[in-house]
Write an enzyme that holds these catalytic residues in place. Structure first.
Site, short mmCIF file in Angstrom:
data_model
loop_
_atom_site.label_atom_id
_atom_site.label_comp_id
_atom_site.label_asym_id
_atom_site.label_seq_id
_atom_site.Cartn_x
_atom_site.Cartn_y
_atom_site.Cartn_z
N HIS A 52 19.96 37.46 15.76
CA HIS A 52 19.55 36.60 14.41
C HIS A 52 20.69 36.62 13.35
O HIS A 52 20.41 36.64 12.19
CB HIS A 52 18.14 37.24 13.84
CG HIS A 52 17.01 37.04 14.70
ND1 HIS A 52 16.32 35.99 14.79
CD2 HIS A 52 16.63 37.81 15.77
CE1 HIS A 52 15.26 36.06 15.62
NE2 HIS A 52 15.64 36.98 16.35
N ARG A 54 13.90 32.67 6.23
CA ARG A 54 13.55 31.29 6.54
C ARG A 54 13.15 30.45 5.53
O ARG A 54 13.45 29.23 5.44
CB ARG A 54 12.40 31.25 7.51
CG ARG A 54 13.01 32.05 8.89
CD ARG A 54 11.69 32.18 9.85
NE ARG A 54 12.25 32.75 11.18
CZ ARG A 54 12.46 34.00 11.35
NH1 ARG A 54 12.38 35.02 10.67
NH2 ARG A 54 13.03 34.37 12.72
N ASP A 92 18.70 36.53 8.44
CA ASP A 92 18.33 35.90 9.64
C ASP A 92 19.12 34.48 9.86
O ASP A 92 19.80 34.31 8.82
CB ASP A 92 16.73 35.48 9.50
CG ASP A 92 16.32 35.70 11.11
OD1 ASP A 92 16.71 34.90 11.86
OD2 ASP A 92 15.32 36.32 11.37
N ASP A 149 16.23 43.20 17.30
CA ASP A 149 15.33 42.24 18.17
C ASP A 149 16.06 41.15 18.70
O ASP A 149 16.84 40.46 18.18
CB ASP A 149 13.78 41.80 17.75
CG ASP A 149 14.04 40.98 16.61
OD1 ASP A 149 14.98 41.24 15.53
OD2 ASP A 149 13.24 39.81 16.46
N GLU A 150 15.53 40.47 19.94
CA GLU A 150 15.69 39.21 20.56
C GLU A 150 17.28 38.85 20.45
O GLU A 150 17.68 37.64 20.02
CB GLU A 150 15.26 38.11 19.71
CG GLU A 150 13.74 38.37 19.88
CD GLU A 150 12.77 37.35 19.06
OE1 GLU A 150 11.61 36.71 19.56
OE2 GLU A 150 13.41 36.63 18.11
#
Length: 346
Positions: A241, A135, A164, A299-300
């Site tokens: 991601h 990020r 990511d 994840d996610e």
């Protein structure tokens, strides 16, 4: 009586005492056990009064009697500041390093030490910091500084979040587009990138902001961490991601039935190329980071592309993209195969 107490308190405040010298109370984190003696010791500037006893039989017996886990035993140390010098007892070089760290922390506080005996070992194996350089990219020099800070407080593990949606941050020879296209974006930081519509850029573009770690950078980071007895867990995100991967290699996306734009930032589990790619990526990552663990995210994942579009690839004809369950059925055995390959490499 009250006047006498006031005078005594005032004298104690202005007259140096044995407790003015640095001691175990100045160590972070606080040692497991210590004993302080009401005497001072003036250490030699050149460190010639520091004696290291590696594998001392009496210390081994003492540590073994504590029935502590193996990781704690390996990092355990005894630090004794006596009348004639400083003695360090440890089972391994890691323990010696932790003891010298404690000694350095005391000497940073004051050049005079309180005579003491310290017995210390970690309570937790994983004493970690997670650093997200996807990020907001941070270069090699920044990471080396973090390793110094971690070592100062005896942390053991750096979790390095390398990929990511916001950027791919590590050189992969087999897939150069990941760093040419997915390591750069429009916007000086993560928030600005989001506000400007999450646009990726290309290396060398006037609008490009970002960067990545080269293999030479990783080698230096790994060696620097090893000298400080810190392990690194590299993280490569999948299947969610992964918008940055799809920016560089859009053929790995799930598409609509009409072949239109990709539906989400998830990798498509029905395409053999997805797993071929990440097996090759993990081959290179494992070679760069010779540790026990590699983190693969998990994840996610929105799975919207798995619901609304064909799974694609070799599995499409079998599943017709009917459900998330079908996609997951494809995903699980392939992940298992990748894991087995990782085990074989390690």
């Amino acid at each position: 009586m009250k006047k006498k107490l006031i005078v005594l308190a005032t004298l104690m405040a202005i007259v140096p005492s044995a407790f003015a010298a640095s001691g175990p109370q100045d160590i972070i984190p606080v040692p497991v056990k210590y004993e302080i003696f009401m005497e001072e010791y003036f250490p030699k500037v050149d460190g010639s009064d520091v004696r290291v006893h590696l594998g001392d039989k009496r210390f081994l017996k003492e540590i073994n009697s504590l029935n502590i886990p193996e990781f704690a035993r390996n990092e355990a140390y005894k630090l004794a500041v006596g009348k004639k010098g400083i003695d360090i007892f440890a089972v391994s070089e890691a323990g010696v390093y932790r003891a010298k760290t404690s000694l350095g922390m005391m000497m940073d506080k004051d050049s005079i030490l309180t005579r003491c005996v310290i017995l210390d070992y970690p309570r937790f194996r994983h004493r970690g910091l997670m650093l997200d350089i996807s990020r907001n990219f941070r270069d090699k020099d920044f990471i080396l500084k973090q390793l110094d800070a971690m070592a100062a407080v005896k942390m053991s593990t750096l979790h390095l979040h390398l990929t990511d949606d916001a950027g791919w941050r590590i050189q992969i020879d087999a897939y150069p587009e990941l760093t040419r296209k997915a390591a750069w974006r429009v916007g000086r930081n993560f928030e600005e990138w989001r506000e400007l519509g999450r646009q990726y850029s290309e290396e060398g573009s006037p609008l490009a902001s970002g960067g990545y770690l080269t293999k030479a950078d990783v080698k230096e980071i790994v060696e620097y961490a090893a000298a400080r007895h810190i392990d690194i867990i590299p993280e490569i995100e999948l299947p969610g991601h992964s918008g940055e991967v799809l920016a560089a290699y859009p053929e790995l996306a799930c598409l609509r039935h009409d072949g239109g734009r990709r539906i989400s930032g998830d990798l498509c589990p029905g395409k053999d190329k997805t797993f071929e790619m990440f097996e090759r990526i993990l081959d290179e990552v494992i070679e760069m980071f010779p540790y026990e663990y590699v983190h693969i995210g998990g994840d996610e994942a929105s799975k919207s592309g798995w619901k609304e579009g064909p799974v694609g690839g070799d599995e499409a004809s079998k599943s017709d993209g009917k459900s998330v369950r079908t996609a997951a059925t494809v995903w699980k055995p392939n992940i298992l195969r990748m894991w087995m390959n990782c085990k074989a490499i390690s």
